[in-house]
Design a protein around this motif. Structure first.
Motif, PDB file in Angstrom:
ATOM      1  N   MET A   2       0.832  -1.204   0.000  1.00  0.00           N
ATOM      2  CA  MET A   2       0.000   0.000   0.000  1.00  0.00           C
ATOM      3  C   MET A   2       0.867   1.256   0.000  1.00  0.00           C
ATOM      4  O   MET A   2       0.583   2.241  -0.708  1.00  0.00           O
ATOM      5  CB  MET A   2      -0.930   0.002   1.210  1.00  0.00           C
ATOM      6  CG  MET A   2      -2.044  -1.024   1.144  1.00  0.00           C
ATOM      7  SD  MET A   2      -3.267  -0.851   2.483  1.00  0.00           S
ATOM      8  CE  MET A   2      -4.145   0.621   1.963  1.00  0.00           C
ATOM      9  N   TYR A  25      -0.256   5.099  -0.535  1.00  0.00           N
ATOM     10  CA  TYR A  25      -1.164   5.261   0.604  1.00  0.00           C
ATOM     11  C   TYR A  25      -0.388   5.739   1.840  1.00  0.00           C
ATOM     12  O   TYR A  25       0.777   5.378   2.040  1.00  0.00           O
ATOM     13  CB  TYR A  25      -1.866   3.945   0.930  1.00  0.00           C
ATOM     14  CG  TYR A  25      -2.889   3.521  -0.102  1.00  0.00           C
ATOM     15  CD1 TYR A  25      -4.208   3.946  -0.008  1.00  0.00           C
ATOM     16  CD2 TYR A  25      -2.531   2.697  -1.172  1.00  0.00           C
ATOM     17  CE1 TYR A  25      -5.161   3.548  -0.947  1.00  0.00           C
ATOM     18  CE2 TYR A  25      -3.470   2.297  -2.119  1.00  0.00           C
ATOM     19  CZ  TYR A  25      -4.780   2.732  -2.004  1.00  0.00           C
ATOM     20  OH  TYR A  25      -5.713   2.352  -2.939  1.00  0.00           O
ATOM     21  N   GLU A  54      -4.185   5.672   6.104  1.00  0.00           N
ATOM     22  CA  GLU A  54      -5.021   4.899   5.178  1.00  0.00           C
ATOM     23  C   GLU A  54      -4.720   3.411   5.294  1.00  0.00           C
ATOM     24  O   GLU A  54      -5.628   2.575   5.205  1.00  0.00           O
ATOM     25  CB  GLU A  54      -4.779   5.385   3.747  1.00  0.00           C
ATOM     26  CG  GLU A  54      -5.318   6.783   3.484  1.00  0.00           C
ATOM     27  CD  GLU A  54      -4.892   7.325   2.126  1.00  0.00           C
ATOM     28  OE1 GLU A  54      -5.763   7.886   1.412  1.00  0.00           O
ATOM     29  OE2 GLU A  54      -3.698   7.202   1.778  1.00  0.00           O
TER      30      GLU A  54
END
Length: 549
Positions: free
Chosen positions: A528, A533, A537
């Motif tokens: 991620m 991200y 998040e």
């Protein structure tokens, strides 16, 4: 003018109230300043070597009393060992169970001592007396058991002590001499290089504190591993010694994040790990209260491996998320995490027992492609049987192993192992617990065997996998059912004849992911972060309905 003063008065009142009620930036009453970490959980030791690159103080910590026992003003290497029997061969010292009739190589030292003179109320008086006594008895040393004394000798038994007392009385009758019986709660402090005893103490707990510190690090080493903060040694009733690191909470996290995550990973993934580690520590504080510390250094709590596991990047992740915690409503979330999910995380109740609302299985494509995204492990039938016996499950010869229930995401919730005597059902993580968590990396797997036969079903025009035992077959002698046995069976296919074991000899687990699969996937967090991200998040993806505060 009067109106002007009134306005100023209101401003001052407002400013005063603001100063009273404003909270320090990033402060959190949930996060302690320091934490005590057990360094030898489940393996209490009879001795360890503690090194220091500068001066060091050893203090007694009995109740509210914190009195100095020993001060060393130069770099040192000290052996802390229970006051027992030891065998010394070529300067190597090993604790032994002493048997008088046995002939040992090397030297033997024991737990009997001789007290010289009376006891003293304070360290200074004992130290001054020791200087005088050493001129006549150079092997003398300090002893502390609530009072200070001068002792000498590491004798094997009472007879050796009494013989030596007679010698001392004939040579030097200036002092009184008294035999000191063994006590397994006593600890020797000896110089590793010379093996000379510097102090024998009897105290429930002592603190070793470096008087000087190096650049942001502690110069204290326990058996070669460097730690920040102070080292506490707690003597148990059985004579074993617990080793505890008393360290600042953030400095504890420096090592945890460095131990749990790859320092080369993106900073947002490391920050997610830092928050998860902080949450986990806060939730589990006091987990080992009965042992005298807050958390242990193993994965039973979180991996903590001292200063050597710290890195600039992981320390930065801790600093940049200072005092940040993950909450579910007003509740601090329990942030379980694992290495890699295999593509989908799992609901908490499918791994353990409690259904936790924020530990829900979520899609995890970011974890796919990790080193243990897929794995294979073969289990031998005989070895499996032996492992079951070791775990008090004697079901006889193993006949078959089958998954009988899976979670909605595909993980094996129940595995039935059928034996010649009985059957046993292993639920959830039990399969890993018995047969090895390093080999069976998760409970997301399917089971194949060396007996599997592909059978074509003409009705459904499909192929299914069966094992010979229990099948109905038609042979030259007619229709029969294949009974479980250690024999083989020959089956003719379209093109050739193959032999199969009637009972499988090997069970092959083809699995996905590594770890329990609940909460954050560490490789998923990396994926991620690689995709842009933020740590917030990442955390709020893996822990459903949570917020970072």
């Amino acid at each position: 003018m009067q109106k002007h003063y009134k306005s100023l008065y209101i401003v001052y009142i407002a400013l005063f109230l603001t100063l009273i009620f404003i909270s320090p930036v990033n402060a959190s009453p949930l996060i302690p300043e320091r934490v005590k970490v057990g360094l030898n959980y489940n393996s209490a030791s009879s001795g360890m070597i503690i090194s220091c690159n500068s001066s060091v103080a050893v203090n007694s910590l009995n109740g509210t009393d914190k009195s100095a026992l020993l001060n060393i003003s130069k770099p040192s290497k000290l052996s802390f060992r229970t006051d027992g029997y030891y065998n010394i061969i070529d300067k190597e010292i090993k604790k032994i169970q002493y048997i008088k009739a046995v002939k040992y190589q090397g030297d033997i030292i024991g737990p009997y001592h001789i007290q010289i003179g009376e006891s003293f109320a304070d360290y200074d008086s004992a130290e001054k007396s020791l200087e005088n006594i050493k001129t006549k008895l150079p092997d003398s040393f300090l002893a502390y058991d609530g009072m200070w004394s001068i002792w000498t000798g590491l004798f094997l038994d009472e007879k050796q002590c009494l013989d030596q007392i007679n010698i001392y009385q004939n040579k030097s009758n200036f002092y009184t001499y008294k035999l000191v019986e063994p006590d397994q709660r006593r600890v020797q402090i000896a110089d590793v290089n010379s093996n000379d005893v510097m102090l024998i103490y009897k105290a429930q707990q002592v603190e070793i504190r470096a008087s000087e510190s190096m650049e942001n690090t502690s110069p204290l080493e326990v058996n070669g591993v460097k730690y920040r903060g102070n080292i506490l040694l707690k003597t148990q009733e059985d004579g074993s010694i617990l080793v505890i690191n008393d360290v600042a909470f953030d400095e504890y996290l420096y090592s945890v994040v460095g131990s749990e995550a790859n320092p080369a990973w993106p900073i947002e993934a490391l920050k997610a790990q830092a928050v998860a580690a902080r949450n986990y520590a806060v939730i589990n504080l006091g987990k080992h209260n009965k042992d005298g510390y807050d958390l242990c250094s193993t994965t039973h709590c979180q991996a903590y491996k001292g200063y050597s596991k710290e890195h600039d990047s992981t320390n930065k992740a801790v600093a940049q998320t200072k005092n940040k915690l993950l909450f579910y409503g007003d509740e601090v979330a329990t942030t379980f995490y694992h290495s890699s999910s295999g593509g989908h995380t799992e609901n908490s109740e499918n791994i353990w027992s409690e259904e936790i609302p924020y530990l829900r299985g979520v899609d995890d494509p970011f974890s796919v492609g990790s080193p243990n995204d897929t794995w294979t492990h073969a289990l031998d039938r005989k070895a499996m049987q032996q492992k079951l016996i070791e775990n008090n499950m004697d079901i006889g010869d193993i006949i078959d192993v089958n998954i009988i229930e899976t979670s909605e995401f595909g993980r094996a919730k129940k595995v039935e192992i059928t034996g010649s005597k009985s059957a046993v059902i292993l639920e959830k993580e039990k399969m890993r617990t018995i047969f090895g968590t390093s080999d069976i990396k998760s409970i997301w797997y399917e089971i194949k065997t060396d007996s599997d036969v592909n059978i074509y079903d003409t009705n459904s025009n499909s192929i299914s996998v069966k094992r010979p035992q229990g099948l109905h077959i038609i042979s030259a002698s007619g229709q029969t059912i294949i009974e479980p046995s250690g024999k083989k069976i020959s089956i003719k296919g379209l093109f050739d004849v193959q032999q199969y074991n009637i009972m499988p000899q090997t069970y092959i687990l083809n699995g996905k992911g590594w770890g329990h699969g609940v909460g954050m996937s560490q490789y998923g967090a990396k994926g991620m972060a690689d995709s842009g991200y933020s740590f917030i998040e990442i955390l709020e993806h893996y822990y459903t309905g949570t917020k970072v505060k």
